[in-house]
Design a protein around this motif. Structure first.
Motif, PDB file in Angstrom:
ATOM      1  N   MET A   1      85.203  55.058 -45.920  1.00 53.54           N
ATOM      2  CA  MET A   1      83.816  55.416 -46.290  1.00 53.54           C
ATOM      3  C   MET A   1      83.152  54.179 -46.908  1.00 53.54           C
ATOM      4  O   MET A   1      83.669  53.618 -47.872  1.00 53.54           O
ATOM      5  CB  MET A   1      83.849  56.564 -47.293  1.00 53.54           C
ATOM      6  N   THR A   2      82.044  53.749 -46.353  1.00 51.23           N
ATOM      7  CA  THR A   2      81.393  52.518 -46.821  1.00 51.23           C
ATOM      8  C   THR A   2      80.299  52.855 -47.835  1.00 51.23           C
ATOM      9  O   THR A   2      79.249  53.397 -47.472  1.00 51.23           O
ATOM     10  CB  THR A   2      80.789  51.748 -45.629  1.00 51.23           C
ATOM     11  N   ILE A   3      80.562  52.510 -49.092  1.00 51.89           N
ATOM     12  CA  ILE A   3      79.589  52.784 -50.159  1.00 51.89           C
ATOM     13  C   ILE A   3      78.758  51.539 -50.452  1.00 51.89           C
ATOM     14  O   ILE A   3      77.575  51.634 -50.765  1.00 51.89           O
ATOM     15  CB  ILE A   3      80.316  53.275 -51.440  1.00 51.89           C
ATOM     16  N   THR A   4      79.409  50.356 -50.366  1.00 55.12           N
ATOM     17  CA  THR A   4      78.664  49.109 -50.568  1.00 55.12           C
ATOM     18  C   THR A   4      78.761  48.245 -49.313  1.00 55.12           C
ATOM     19  O   THR A   4      79.764  48.306 -48.594  1.00 55.12           O
ATOM     20  CB  THR A   4      79.215  48.302 -51.764  1.00 55.12           C
ATOM     21  N   TYR A   5      77.729  47.470 -49.056  1.00 58.31           N
ATOM     22  CA  TYR A   5      77.748  46.513 -47.961  1.00 58.31           C
ATOM     23  C   TYR A   5      76.826  45.358 -48.343  1.00 58.31           C
ATOM     24  O   TYR A   5      76.034  45.477 -49.284  1.00 58.31           O
ATOM     25  CB  TYR A   5      77.358  47.154 -46.621  1.00 58.31           C
ATOM     26  N   VAL A   6      76.962  44.273 -47.632  1.00 61.47           N
ATOM     27  CA  VAL A   6      76.262  43.053 -48.023  1.00 61.47           C
ATOM     28  C   VAL A   6      75.185  42.717 -46.993  1.00 61.47           C
ATOM     29  O   VAL A   6      75.426  42.742 -45.789  1.00 61.47           O
ATOM     30  CB  VAL A   6      77.269  41.879 -48.137  1.00 61.47           C
ATOM     31  N   VAL A   7      73.990  42.443 -47.484  1.00 63.87           N
ATOM     32  CA  VAL A   7      72.913  41.922 -46.642  1.00 63.87           C
ATOM     33  C   VAL A   7      72.390  40.670 -47.327  1.00 63.87           C
ATOM     34  O   VAL A   7      71.869  40.737 -48.451  1.00 63.87           O
ATOM     35  CB  VAL A   7      71.771  42.945 -46.466  1.00 63.87           C
ATOM     36  N   GLU A   8      72.582  39.541 -46.639  1.00 64.37           N
ATOM     37  CA  GLU A   8      72.220  38.241 -47.215  1.00 64.37           C
ATOM     38  C   GLU A   8      72.826  38.124 -48.617  1.00 64.37           C
ATOM     39  O   GLU A   8      74.021  38.226 -48.775  1.00 64.37           O
ATOM     40  CB  GLU A   8      70.698  38.038 -47.181  1.00 64.37           C
ATOM     41  N   ASN A   9      71.991  37.962 -49.648  1.00 63.41           N
ATOM     42  CA  ASN A   9      72.546  37.791 -50.997  1.00 63.41           C
ATOM     43  C   ASN A   9      72.507  39.070 -51.829  1.00 63.41           C
ATOM     44  O   ASN A   9      72.626  39.018 -53.052  1.00 63.41           O
ATOM     45  CB  ASN A   9      71.775  36.688 -51.738  1.00 63.41           C
ATOM     46  N   GLY A  10      72.315  40.204 -51.153  1.00 64.30           N
ATOM     47  CA  GLY A  10      72.217  41.471 -51.871  1.00 64.30           C
ATOM     48  C   GLY A  10      73.429  42.363 -51.648  1.00 64.30           C
ATOM     49  O   GLY A  10      74.002  42.380 -50.557  1.00 64.30           O
ATOM     50  N   LEU A  11      73.797  43.096 -52.691  1.00 61.17           N
ATOM     51  CA  LEU A  11      74.841  44.112 -52.550  1.00 61.17           C
ATOM     52  C   LEU A  11      74.137  45.462 -52.397  1.00 61.17           C
ATOM     53  O   LEU A  11      73.466  45.932 -53.317  1.00 61.17           O
ATOM     54  CB  LEU A  11      75.749  44.117 -53.789  1.00 61.17           C
ATOM     55  N   TYR A  12      74.264  46.051 -51.213  1.00 58.82           N
ATOM     56  CA  TYR A  12      73.539  47.270 -50.881  1.00 58.82           C
ATOM     57  C   TYR A  12      74.410  48.501 -51.151  1.00 58.82           C
ATOM     58  O   TYR A  12      75.618  48.473 -50.937  1.00 58.82           O
ATOM     59  CB  TYR A  12      73.103  47.243 -49.406  1.00 58.82           C
ATOM     60  N   ILE A  13      73.753  49.570 -51.593  1.00 56.10           N
ATOM     61  CA  ILE A  13      74.458  50.787 -51.978  1.00 56.10           C
ATOM     62  C   ILE A  13      74.057  51.932 -51.045  1.00 56.10           C
ATOM     63  O   ILE A  13      72.868  52.196 -50.838  1.00 56.10           O
ATOM     64  CB  ILE A  13      74.119  51.199 -53.437  1.00 56.10           C
ATOM     65  N   ASN A  14      75.079  52.613 -50.532  1.00 54.96           N
ATOM     66  CA  ASN A  14      74.902  53.695 -49.564  1.00 54.96           C
ATOM     67  C   ASN A  14      75.426  54.989 -50.183  1.00 54.96           C
ATOM     68  O   ASN A  14      76.618  55.250 -50.181  1.00 54.96           O
ATOM     69  CB  ASN A  14      75.710  53.326 -48.293  1.00 54.96           C
ATOM     70  N   MET A  15      74.503  55.797 -50.756  1.00 58.09           N
ATOM     71  CA  MET A  15      74.928  56.980 -51.517  1.00 58.09           C
ATOM     72  C   MET A  15      74.783  58.286 -50.759  1.00 58.09           C
ATOM     73  O   MET A  15      75.383  59.293 -51.114  1.00 58.09           O
ATOM     74  CB  MET A  15      74.093  57.113 -52.804  1.00 58.09           C
ATOM     75  N   THR A  16      73.924  58.275 -49.731  1.00 56.02           N
ATOM     76  CA  THR A  16      73.634  59.530 -49.047  1.00 56.02           C
ATOM     77  C   THR A  16      73.163  59.276 -47.621  1.00 56.02           C
ATOM     78  O   THR A  16      72.633  58.201 -47.328  1.00 56.02           O
ATOM     79  CB  THR A  16      72.533  60.324 -49.811  1.00 56.02           C
ATOM     80  N   ASN A  17      73.375  60.244 -46.764  1.00 52.85           N
ATOM     81  CA  ASN A  17      72.805  60.194 -45.413  1.00 52.85           C
ATOM     82  C   ASN A  17      71.640  61.176 -45.275  1.00 52.85           C
ATOM     83  O   ASN A  17      71.088  61.361 -44.193  1.00 52.85           O
ATOM     84  CB  ASN A  17      73.866  60.527 -44.350  1.00 52.85           C
ATOM     85  N   ARG A  18      71.282  61.820 -46.391  1.00 52.66           N
ATOM     86  CA  ARG A  18      70.138  62.750 -46.330  1.00 52.66           C
ATOM     87  C   ARG A  18      68.823  61.974 -46.308  1.00 52.66           C
ATOM     88  O   ARG A  18      68.702  60.900 -46.894  1.00 52.66           O
ATOM     89  CB  ARG A  18      70.126  63.673 -47.547  1.00 52.66           C
ATOM     90  N   CYS A  19      67.823  62.524 -45.651  1.00 46.31           N
ATOM     91  CA  CYS A  19      66.493  61.916 -45.670  1.00 46.31           C
ATOM     92  C   CYS A  19      65.441  62.966 -45.353  1.00 46.31           C
ATOM     93  O   CYS A  19      65.740  63.969 -44.697  1.00 46.31           O
ATOM     94  CB  CYS A  19      66.387  60.767 -44.665  1.00 46.31           C
ATOM     95  N   THR A  20      64.232  62.713 -45.826  1.00 45.98           N
ATOM     96  CA  THR A  20      63.127  63.650 -45.596  1.00 45.98           C
ATOM     97  C   THR A  20      62.275  63.232 -44.396  1.00 45.98           C
ATOM     98  O   THR A  20      61.310  63.910 -44.069  1.00 45.98           O
ATOM     99  CB  THR A  20      62.245  63.717 -46.857  1.00 45.98           C
ATOM    100  N   ASN A  21      62.626  62.103 -43.809  1.00 47.02           N
ATOM    101  CA  ASN A  21      61.916  61.613 -42.626  1.00 47.02           C
ATOM    102  C   ASN A  21      62.865  61.496 -41.436  1.00 47.02           C
ATOM    103  O   ASN A  21      64.091  61.496 -41.599  1.00 47.02           O
ATOM    104  CB  ASN A  21      61.324  60.211 -42.880  1.00 47.02           C
ATOM    105  N   ARG A  22      62.257  61.306 -40.265  1.00 46.79           N
ATOM    106  CA  ARG A  22      63.013  60.956 -39.059  1.00 46.79           C
ATOM    107  C   ARG A  22      62.238  59.831 -38.365  1.00 46.79           C
ATOM    108  O   ARG A  22      61.642  60.015 -37.311  1.00 46.79           O
ATOM    109  CB  ARG A  22      63.146  62.172 -38.127  1.00 46.79           C
ATOM    110  N   CYS A  23      62.240  58.671 -38.991  1.00 49.13           N
ATOM    111  CA  CYS A  23      61.375  57.585 -38.513  1.00 49.13           C
ATOM    112  C   CYS A  23      61.817  57.050 -37.149  1.00 49.13           C
ATOM    113  O   CYS A  23      63.014  56.910 -36.884  1.00 49.13           O
ATOM    114  CB  CYS A  23      61.397  56.436 -39.510  1.00 49.13           C
ATOM    115  N   ASP A  24      60.818  56.718 -36.319  1.00 49.03           N
ATOM    116  CA  ASP A  24      61.121  56.170 -34.992  1.00 49.03           C
ATOM    117  C   ASP A  24      61.894  54.860 -35.088  1.00 49.03           C
ATOM    118  O   ASP A  24      62.654  54.526 -34.192  1.00 49.03           O
ATOM    119  CB  ASP A  24      59.816  55.936 -34.214  1.00 49.03           C
TER     120      ASP A  24
END
Ligand code: SF4
Length: 201
Positions: A1-24
């Motif tokens: 299960m991936t909770i943290t991941y790296v984008v450039e110099n940032g440590l990104y946090i992935n807490m949920t897959n829920r969302c109120t949108n369904r963006c194109d």
């Protein structure tokens, strides 16, 4: 299960897959991860303690900022996210914290929650996406329908006093030049910087 991941110099946090949108333009439509990460689909939502442990294990001081983003809308877990922010502030006071959000927090909770963001974030980046409710709905397909745009925009104005930097973002490829100019004007009316980002396919 991936909770943290790296984008450039940032440590990104992935807490949920829920969302109120369904963006194109949602990256979730194009694969399982982002920027070379492992799958960001969570088999279950990690507890707030597990999120905090994952951040500590990732040696956060190696990064320029912590970014709540991931494969879903972080404010769907507002209490847990703010608790994690408190842990970061207490343990790593020099670390910058950013939230990437669709701006629906107050819609989700049915009340103005902007003041709860005080002291938690250095930057809140809100997806503006379009200059009007109709155009927003055509791209974002929100569960709140036409009310989603006003809810997002009201949240941006409400959270400004509580966060040093609030910015709006749009995806260049999903806007006409006219719509882009309208977005710029809209940002000027509330004194918020517009970030124009590229579509990630
Ligand atoms: S708000 Fe973000 S996570 Fe939700 S559908 Fe849109 S791009 Fe994807």
């Amino acid at each position: 299960m991936t909770i943290t991941y790296v984008v450039e110099n940032g440590l990104y946090i992935n807490m949920t897959n829920r969302c109120t949108n369904r963006c194109d333009f949602c990256i979730r439509k194009n694969g399982d991860g982002a920027y070379g990460s492992d799958s960001l689909w969570l088999e279950r939502e990690p507890s707030k303690e597990e999120v905090w442990e994952a951040i500590v294990a990732a040696e956060p001081t190696s990064y320029c900022e912590i970014v709540f983003c991931g494969y879903g809308e972080p404010t769907c877990r507002l209490d847990d996210m703010l608790w994690v922010c408190g842990q970061i502030r207490a343990t790593y006071p020099a670390l910058k914290i950013r939230l990437n959000t669709n701006g629906h927090a107050s819609l989700i909770y049915g009340e103005d929650v902007a003041s709860r963001f005080a002291g938690c974030f250095d930057t809140v980046s809100i997806s503006l996406n379009a200059p009007s409710a109709e155009e927003y709905d055509a791209i974002c397909h929100s569960k709140y329908g036409l009310a989603a745009f006003d809810g997002m925009f009201s949240f941006a104005k409400a959270v400004k006093p509580y966060v040093p930097c609030v910015m709006f973002s749009v995806v260049r490829q999903f806007l006409s030049q006219t719509a882009l100019e309208e977005c710029r004007r809209l940002c000027d009316t509330v004194g918020v910087t517009l970030k124009i980002r590229e579509y990630i396919s």
